[in-house]
Design an enzyme around this catalytic site. Structure first.
Site, short mmCIF file in Angstrom:
data_model
loop_
_atom_site.label_atom_id
_atom_site.label_comp_id
_atom_site.label_asym_id
_atom_site.label_seq_id
_atom_site.Cartn_x
_atom_site.Cartn_y
_atom_site.Cartn_z
N LYS A 101 32.46 49.46 33.69
CA LYS A 101 32.69 50.64 34.54
C LYS A 101 31.62 51.72 34.30
O LYS A 101 31.91 52.86 33.95
CB LYS A 101 34.09 51.22 34.33
CG LYS A 101 35.20 50.27 34.75
CD LYS A 101 36.57 50.93 34.62
CE LYS A 101 37.67 50.00 35.09
NZ LYS A 101 37.90 48.86 34.15
N LYS B 239 36.76 37.98 32.31
CA LYS B 239 36.52 39.43 32.24
C LYS B 239 36.76 39.97 30.84
O LYS B 239 37.82 39.75 30.26
CB LYS B 239 37.42 40.17 33.23
CG LYS B 239 37.13 41.68 33.33
CD LYS B 239 37.92 42.33 34.45
CE LYS B 239 39.35 42.63 34.03
NZ LYS B 239 39.43 43.74 33.06
N ASP C 245 41.55 40.97 27.42
CA ASP C 245 41.61 42.23 26.68
C ASP C 245 42.21 42.00 25.30
O ASP C 245 43.35 42.38 25.00
CB ASP C 245 42.42 43.26 27.46
CG ASP C 245 41.78 43.59 28.80
OD1 ASP C 245 40.56 43.42 28.92
OD2 ASP C 245 42.50 44.00 29.73
N GLY D 194 45.82 39.44 33.50
CA GLY D 194 45.61 39.75 32.09
C GLY D 194 46.74 39.28 31.22
O GLY D 194 46.77 38.13 30.77
N ARG D 195 47.71 40.16 31.01
CA ARG D 195 48.78 39.87 30.04
C ARG D 195 49.63 38.68 30.40
O ARG D 195 50.22 38.04 29.53
CB ARG D 195 49.65 41.12 29.87
CG ARG D 195 48.88 42.26 29.21
CD ARG D 195 49.62 43.58 29.31
NE ARG D 195 48.67 44.67 29.54
CZ ARG D 195 49.01 45.94 29.61
NH1 ARG D 195 50.27 46.29 29.50
NH2 ARG D 195 48.09 46.86 29.80
N SER E 231 44.40 50.01 40.18
CA SER E 231 45.82 49.65 40.22
C SER E 231 46.68 50.54 39.32
O SER E 231 47.73 50.13 38.85
CB SER E 231 45.99 48.19 39.79
OG SER E 231 45.44 47.98 38.50
N GLN F 223 50.02 51.20 34.80
CA GLN F 223 49.54 49.98 35.43
C GLN F 223 50.63 49.38 36.32
O GLN F 223 51.76 49.18 35.89
CB GLN F 223 49.15 48.95 34.37
CG GLN F 223 48.79 47.58 34.91
CD GLN F 223 47.50 47.57 35.70
OE1 GLN F 223 46.46 47.93 35.19
NE2 GLN F 223 47.57 47.16 36.95
#
Length: 469
Positions: free
Chosen positions: A308, A275, A253, A440-441, A362, A421
């Site tokens: 999505k 992703k 992201d 992710g992060r 989540s 989140q």
């Protein structure tokens, strides 16, 4: 009778010739491994064969009491029921696998009245569960069923299971006669006959005692699950995961193209999925995805656009295929909500690509409830050739080893981001059924994404090995 047996023999041989009978290692609908696979759906492409089998069925009807209507078990038996209905001039009704979300929401389509006697038509019977499901829906509207005419009895308990439900099964062929005819025609050898015969005797299904053989995907290695996956991308993912020893997906992201490409290069050796949210790039151009495709090929991972999708079919089709992002041209898998139903999935059913359906998320405070989650899983099961897996936090489909559970929200030593989140550790998400975990992060915010990716890969793979042991 001799003439009838010759027709049945001819039918058995024709099935082998068109590839409807396969010898090898396969899996039945009941998740039972089998050395012989019988796919009678192929008959629909051979009008002469439908003609032959419907003639044989009419001969068998002489031993069946009178009936008022015909119903084929969806979907493979529908052409057979239609042919019989037309030849006998007897009305047919049709059972839906799921009720419509509009109109009268009926499960049984056609003209019938309460008290009608119905003959159920089926192609192949292992346990008889599909006939029983059809029987229940017919009984619910007042239609009585006490006889079923089927093409092939695998002799694995279906007859007894149906007797317990008050249904007598009449079969054109059973496994014993099929093996006899194929052996006499030299299509198979004695070792195959013995192998299949032994398999039949040792793999019986008793629905009343809950003895249906069940495969727990949480205990199966990824490489063994390839055979159970109907979606090509799921098969490819299982293969990549096994070969690279990784169940890590990085959530890229980021908002700059150079950063996205750099992240793919650095994490590529350690991941199975990359992703993206391609629409958050501030400097997007089509060269970006071309670069990603080359990196994915180099490091052997799949590209995953977290789009999505959730709209009417035509809109989703255009979002997927057209526009500036042209997602279909580069994303191997995408995400979709189940909210729009089957029409949305039909719109994105293209080529070899796959879809992850969102059943849970989540984020704290989500309005997704248990009913929505259950319907999402049910929808996924109706599209096994399209659906790669399900995005969820819990093991919702343990007996479906061909589907992949994808779980986001993985990070070490962090509980949340202040925006809803929620995060879990690798051990927790794998223990809760995740086949692939999304980080992710924990990686993208690291000063050394490659080092962080290797750390997460190692922890997640270790948790997976612990689970299957």
């Amino acid at each position: 009778m001799a003439q009838l047996e010759e027709k049945v023999r001819s039918f058995a041989e024709e099935l082998f010739k068109i590839g409807a009978i396969k010898i090898g290692e396969y899996v039945t609908k009941m998740n039972i491994p089998t050395p012989i696979y019988i796919d009678l759906r192929l008959i629909v492409s051979f009008p002469k064969l439908i003609e032959l089998v419907s003639d044989i069925m009419i001969e068998y009807l002489k031993q069946i009491p009178k009936f008022d209507i015909i119903c084929g078990v969806p979907y493979a038996a529908l052409p057979l029921a239609s042919a019989l209905s037309m030849k006998l001039n007897i009305p047919m009704v049709m059972r839906r696998k799921e009720s419509k979300s509009y109109g009268m929401r009926k499960m049984i389509e056609g003209v019938y009245k309460e008290g009608d006697r119905c003959l159920i038509i089926e192609d192949v019977v292992t346990s008889g569960s599909s006939i029983i499901e059809t029987l229940e829906d017919l009984n619910e509207v007042g239609i009585h069923c006490s006889h079923a005419l089927i093409l092939m009895d695998r002799q694995q308990g279906g007859t007894n299971n149906l007797i317990k439900e008050g249904v007598t099964m009449h079969s054109l062929l059973n496994m014993t006669h099929l093996l006899k005819y194929l052996r006499e025609a030299n299509y198979i050898d004695d070792s195959t006959v013995n192998k299949v015969t032994n398999y039949m005797l040792t793999t019986q299904v008793d629905l009343s005692s809950n003895s249906i053989p069940s495969l727990n995907r949480l205990k199966l290695p990824y490489e063994e699950r390839i055979a159970y996956a109907k979606n090509n991308r799921a098969q490819e993912l299982f293969k990549i995961m096994s070969e690279k020893r990784t169940n890590l997906c990085v959530a890229a992201d980021v908002t700059k193209s150079d950063e996205l490409i750099s992240l793919a290069n650095q994490t590529g050796p350690y991941i199975c999925l990359f992703k993206t949210h391609i629409d958050i790039l501030e400097d997007f151009n089509i060269d970006v995805v071309e670069a990603l495709k080359k990196i994915a090929e180099k490091h052997n991972f799949l590209l995953f656009e977290d789009r999505k999708f959730s709209d009417i079919g035509k809109t989703v089709q255009m979002q997927y295929s057209n526009g500036m992002y042209k997602i279909l041209s580069w994303a191997n898998v995408v995400t979709a909500h189940s909210l729009a139903g089957a029409g949305m999935l039909d719109a994105i059913k293209h080529g070899n690509n796959g879809v992850f359906l969102l059943a849970e998320i989540s984020t704290s405070g989500s309005i997704i409830d248990k009913n929505y989650t259950e319907k999402t899983v049910k929808l996924a099961l109706q599209y096994p050739d399209l659906v790669t897996g399900i995005v969820c936090q819990n093991p919702l489909f343990t007996s479906e080893p061909g589907f992949i559970q994808l779980t986001p929200g993985v990070q070490l030593d962090v509980e949340g981001d202040g925006l809803g989140q929620k995060y879990n550790t690798p051990d927790v998400v794998i223990g809760n059924g995740a086949d692939i975990a999304v980080v992710g992060r924990g990686i993208t915010k690291s000063s050394e994404p490659n080092v962080a990716a290797e750390k997460y890969r190692s922890l997640l793979w270790g948790a997976y090995l612990k689970r299957i042991e």
